[in-house]
Scaffold this active site. Structure first.
Site, PDB file in Angstrom:
ATOM      1  N   ASP A  31     -98.797  31.112  30.218  1.00 35.78           N
ATOM      2  CA  ASP A  31     -99.254  29.946  30.970  1.00 35.78           C
ATOM      3  C   ASP A  31     -98.564  29.815  32.326  1.00 35.78           C
ATOM      4  O   ASP A  31     -97.591  30.522  32.616  1.00 35.78           O
ATOM      5  CB  ASP A  31     -99.061  28.658  30.144  1.00 35.78           C
ATOM      6  CG  ASP A  31     -97.721  28.625  29.407  1.00 35.78           C
ATOM      7  OD1 ASP A  31     -96.810  29.392  29.769  1.00 35.78           O
ATOM      8  OD2 ASP A  31     -97.582  27.831  28.465  1.00 35.78           O
TER       9      ASP A  31
ATOM     10  N   ASN B  51     -94.445  18.751  20.032  1.00 38.24           N
ATOM     11  CA  ASN B  51     -95.709  18.198  19.532  1.00 38.24           C
ATOM     12  C   ASN B  51     -96.594  19.272  18.896  1.00 38.24           C
ATOM     13  O   ASN B  51     -97.768  19.038  18.649  1.00 38.24           O
ATOM     14  CB  ASN B  51     -96.463  17.490  20.668  1.00 38.24           C
ATOM     15  CG  ASN B  51     -96.845  18.456  21.788  1.00 38.24           C
ATOM     16  OD1 ASN B  51     -96.630  19.657  21.685  1.00 38.24           O
ATOM     17  ND2 ASN B  51     -97.422  17.925  22.860  1.00 38.24           N
TER      18      ASN B  51
ATOM     19  N   GLU C  67    -102.186  21.798  23.973  1.00 38.73           N
ATOM     20  CA  GLU C  67    -101.667  20.528  23.473  1.00 38.73           C
ATOM     21  C   GLU C  67    -102.498  20.071  22.271  1.00 38.73           C
ATOM     22  O   GLU C  67    -103.602  20.590  22.040  1.00 38.73           O
ATOM     23  CB  GLU C  67    -101.758  19.483  24.593  1.00 38.73           C
ATOM     24  CG  GLU C  67    -100.946  19.835  25.848  1.00 38.73           C
ATOM     25  CD  GLU C  67     -99.452  19.590  25.684  1.00 38.73           C
ATOM     26  OE1 GLU C  67     -98.900  19.824  24.595  1.00 38.73           O
ATOM     27  OE2 GLU C  67     -98.832  19.168  26.679  1.00 38.73           O
TER      28      GLU C  67
ATOM     29  N   HIS D   9     -97.393  22.222  20.233  1.00 35.26           N
ATOM     30  CA  HIS D   9     -98.184  23.082  21.124  1.00 35.26           C
ATOM     31  C   HIS D   9     -97.672  24.524  21.135  1.00 35.26           C
ATOM     32  O   HIS D   9     -96.495  24.785  20.891  1.00 35.26           O
ATOM     33  CB  HIS D   9     -98.297  22.498  22.542  1.00 35.26           C
ATOM     34  CG  HIS D   9     -97.075  22.574  23.391  1.00 35.26           C
ATOM     35  ND1 HIS D   9     -96.792  21.663  24.380  1.00 35.26           N
ATOM     36  CD2 HIS D   9     -96.038  23.465  23.440  1.00 35.26           C
ATOM     37  CE1 HIS D   9     -95.675  21.995  24.993  1.00 35.26           C
ATOM     38  NE2 HIS D   9     -95.194  23.071  24.439  1.00 35.26           N
TER      39      HIS D   9
END
Ligand code: F6R
Length: 264
Positions: A67, A136, A143, A138
């Site tokens: 990313d 979280n 996400e 990811h």
């Protein structure tokens, strides 16, 4: 999923690095998927040492990073291209043209994402993909609520992720809210996947990834669908797992089976 539990973060990095070293020794022209963040730094340091000691070479390797922030140039100190340059690429013998990171400054970022998928396909796909894990759940910047078959695309970061990553930015410095990221489908296409998670802050996400339902609420749970997913945890990251003793038992059984077969 193969679950390996190590004593601490240093042992996790050592274990993960050994997987990469073996990969490069067996297949010197490997295509590697790479990650940024705090977790892989020690692994990269171990790989640099292995290169310096002549154990491995990156001359024939191609890499694809997961990313990049949309709006940051590769020369920006918080860009993931810059991170990779500093943490790994400038220390090893990989040709600059063999390293790919999504282009955060592309004039047409949607087309850039499609092009990234084409580049991965043209390289023959990813042999070994490294992943960290967000608090979280990811992976990459996929996400919660990300499509489980998604491909490389633009993703909006959650407030949690923006807050978690604020530590890398100076107070008052512009922090992007958008990213270009490989999709979950892209990650699942890698032939092998290795995810590292360390520290207590990751324990809930680790539990959801391994023992929770397959769900877009925890993008990393998609690894339950992968044929060769290896998860390497330290004691703290593993501490919320309810079947902890069973996972340790499986690892002991695996080790003794491999020893019997002379493959350890
Ligand atoms: C980084 C990435 C992220 C991180 C994750 C964990 O390229 O894709 O998914 O792996 O946010 O980050 P750290 O390792 O900093 O806790």
């Amino acid at each position: 999923m193969q679950i390996v539990i190590q004593a601490d973060a240093a042992a996790v990095a050592e274990y993960g690095a050994a997987v990469f070293i073996r990969q490069l020794q067996q297949q010197p022209a490997s295509v590697l998927g790479l990650a940024t963040g705090s977790t892989p730094v020690a692994l990269y340091q171990r790989l640099i040492r292995a290169y310096q000691q002549g154990e491995i070479s990156f001359r024939q390797v191609k890499t694809f990073n997961l990313d990049e922030y949309l709006g940051l140039a590769g020369s920006h100190p918080q860009s993931y291209r810059y991170f990779m340059q500093q943490q790994l690429f400038k220390h090893i013998d990989i040709p600059a043209t063999a390293t790919a990171v999504p282009d955060g400054m592309a004039a047409d970022p949607i087309a850039a994402c499609e092009h990234y998928e084409q580049q991965i396909a043209a390289a023959g796909g990813i042999d070994l993909q490294l992943l960290g894990l967000g608090r979280n759940g990811h992976i990459g910047f996929n996400e919660p609520s990300s499509g489980l078959r998604s491909r490389t695309r633009i993703k909006t970061l959650t407030q949690d992720t923006i807050k978690d990553n604020a530590r890398f930015f100076q107070p008052g410095e512009y922090q992007p809210h958008l990213s270009l990221t490989m999709g979950i489908g892209t990650i699942l296409d890698a032939r092998k996947v290795i995810l590292l998670a360390t520290g207590k802050a990751k324990a809930q996400a680790v539990k959801a990834m391994i023992e929770g339902p397959l769900s877009a609420s925890c993008p990393a749970s998609a690894l339950q669908l992968h044929q060769q997913a290896l998860v390497v945890l330290d004691e703290e990251a593993a501490s919320e797992l309810s079947q902890l003793e069973f996972y340790r038992h499986i690892e002991r059984e695996n080790a003794s089976l491999l020893a019997r077969l002379g493959r350890s």
